[in-house]
Enzyme design. Structure first.
Site, PDB file in Angstrom:
ATOM      1  N   THR A   1       0.825  -1.208   0.000  1.00  0.00           N
ATOM      2  CA  THR A   1       0.000   0.000   0.000  1.00  0.00           C
ATOM      3  C   THR A   1       0.857   1.255   0.000  1.00  0.00           C
ATOM      4  OG1 THR A   1      -1.572  -1.244   1.328  1.00  0.00           O
ATOM      5  CG2 THR A   1      -1.929   1.122   1.186  1.00  0.00           C
TER       6      THR A   1
ATOM      7  N   ASP B   1       2.218  -4.987  13.909  1.00  0.00           N
ATOM      8  CA  ASP B   1       1.908  -5.707  12.659  1.00  0.00           C
ATOM      9  C   ASP B   1       2.764  -6.965  12.544  1.00  0.00           C
ATOM     10  OD1 ASP B   1       0.485  -6.109  10.340  1.00  0.00           O
ATOM     11  OD2 ASP B   1       1.716  -4.782   9.107  1.00  0.00           O
TER      12      ASP B   1
END
Length: 318
Positions: free
Chosen positions: A38, A149
């Protein structure tokens, strides 16, 4: 215009000194694209001076000042984190308003390593990989950050012998003030407090993720492969059983405030799901996968579990 600093040599440089640097991306030859995300794409590169392979992350958005770059979480955290089990940032370059991170090159990530396997890892290999992940995480947490994450794709490897934590784009400082965003981590590794929209979570969310990853290293299958956030909670309940208010009052209250009702489930023992794990491994995974984040061990505590007290050399071997 090129601005640059090397990760270790120029941390004390002034902005003016950094802007005078002659280091540009011309010092590297790009060989191929390794991935696209992204926020940026990752390229395999080679140093024109030494021939050494590097991974170059090129950010997609433009950066119009050097201060803007220095405020990025990934830059702030990686500047402070030098450890054998944390991927090394060699330098950062801003050229023509694009930002490039130049990292040491690692052959693959843990997801790819598991996908390539046609037989299960021996427990000694799982133990060593888990040890390295917890070593890196303990260092990160002790230096005031949590990752947010943790997942196999963000653990870089040189085979099973060497594992390093990477991708600090979502990292936060432990002392930073909540509320935090609730959307962190790939769903399968997302802790219950994040799924239930807590905005005061902290480093225990990384420990939950390591528990999920450790189970996956044994079976080569994700432990909680939910196809939505609600299904993810359902998958967790199928293993841990229905949450009782006495087990984790805060989580129960979070669910109530969302009008969420936990499905009625009888717990499934980790022993039956992961038959190739030792009793010591099951104990560690059960503790890392506690509903209540306060009941999970810290990374430093996890490293002291009997699971690691074996006649085996642990840590990076290459």
């Amino acid at each position: 215009m090129t601005n640059c600093w090397t990760a270790w040599d120029c941390q004390g440089c002034s902005a003016k000194e950094r802007q005078g640097s002659l280091w540009t991306m011309n010092r590297y030859t790009t060989l191929k694209q390794l991935g696209d995300g992204t926020y940026g794409s990752v390229l395999l590169g080679k140093s024109n001076e030494t021939g050494e392979l590097v991974a170059i992350k090129r950010m997609k958005r433009k950066f119009y000042s050097w201060d803007e770059c220095l405020n990025l979480r990934e830059v702030k955290s990686l500047k402070k984190l030098s450890h054998a089990n944390v991927v090394r940032l060699r330098e950062v370059v801003r050229e023509n308003d694009y930002l490039y991170f130049v990292f040491e090159y690692m052959k693959e990530n843990l997801y790819q390593l598991m996908k390539e396997r046609n037989k299960l890892f021996p427990e000694s290999v799982v133990r060593n990989m888990t040890f390295q992940i917890l070593q890196g995480l303990s260092f990160i947490h002790e230096h005031g950050y949590f990752h947010r994450d943790m997942k196999p794709e963000n653990l870089l490897c040189m085979g099973p012998e060497l594992v390093k934590i990477a991708d600090f784009g979502l990292a936060r400082e432990i002392r930073s003030q909540p509320p935090y965003t609730d959307y962190v981590s790939t769903r399968w590794y997302r802790a219950p407090e994040v799924l239930l929209k807590s905005n005061t979570y902290s480093s225990p969310i990384d420990i939950w993720a390591v528990g999920c990853i450790m189970a996956e290293l044994y079976t080569l299958r994700p432990l909680f492969p939910g196809n939505s956030e609600v299904d993810e909670i359902f998958k967790i309940c199928q293993v841990l059983g229905t949450l009782k208010k006495s087990d984790w009052p805060e989580g129960y209250n979070l669910a109530t405030s969302m009008n969420f009702r936990f499905p009625k489930c009888v717990p499934t023992s980790l022993r039956s799901l992961i038959p190739n794990a030792s009793n010591e491994a099951i104990t560690l995974m059960k503790d890392m996968l506690q509903w209540d984040p306060e009941k999970r061990p810290s990374a430093a505590q996890a490293l002291r579990y009997p699971y690691f007290h074996v006649g085996q050399a642990l840590g990076a071997t290459s």
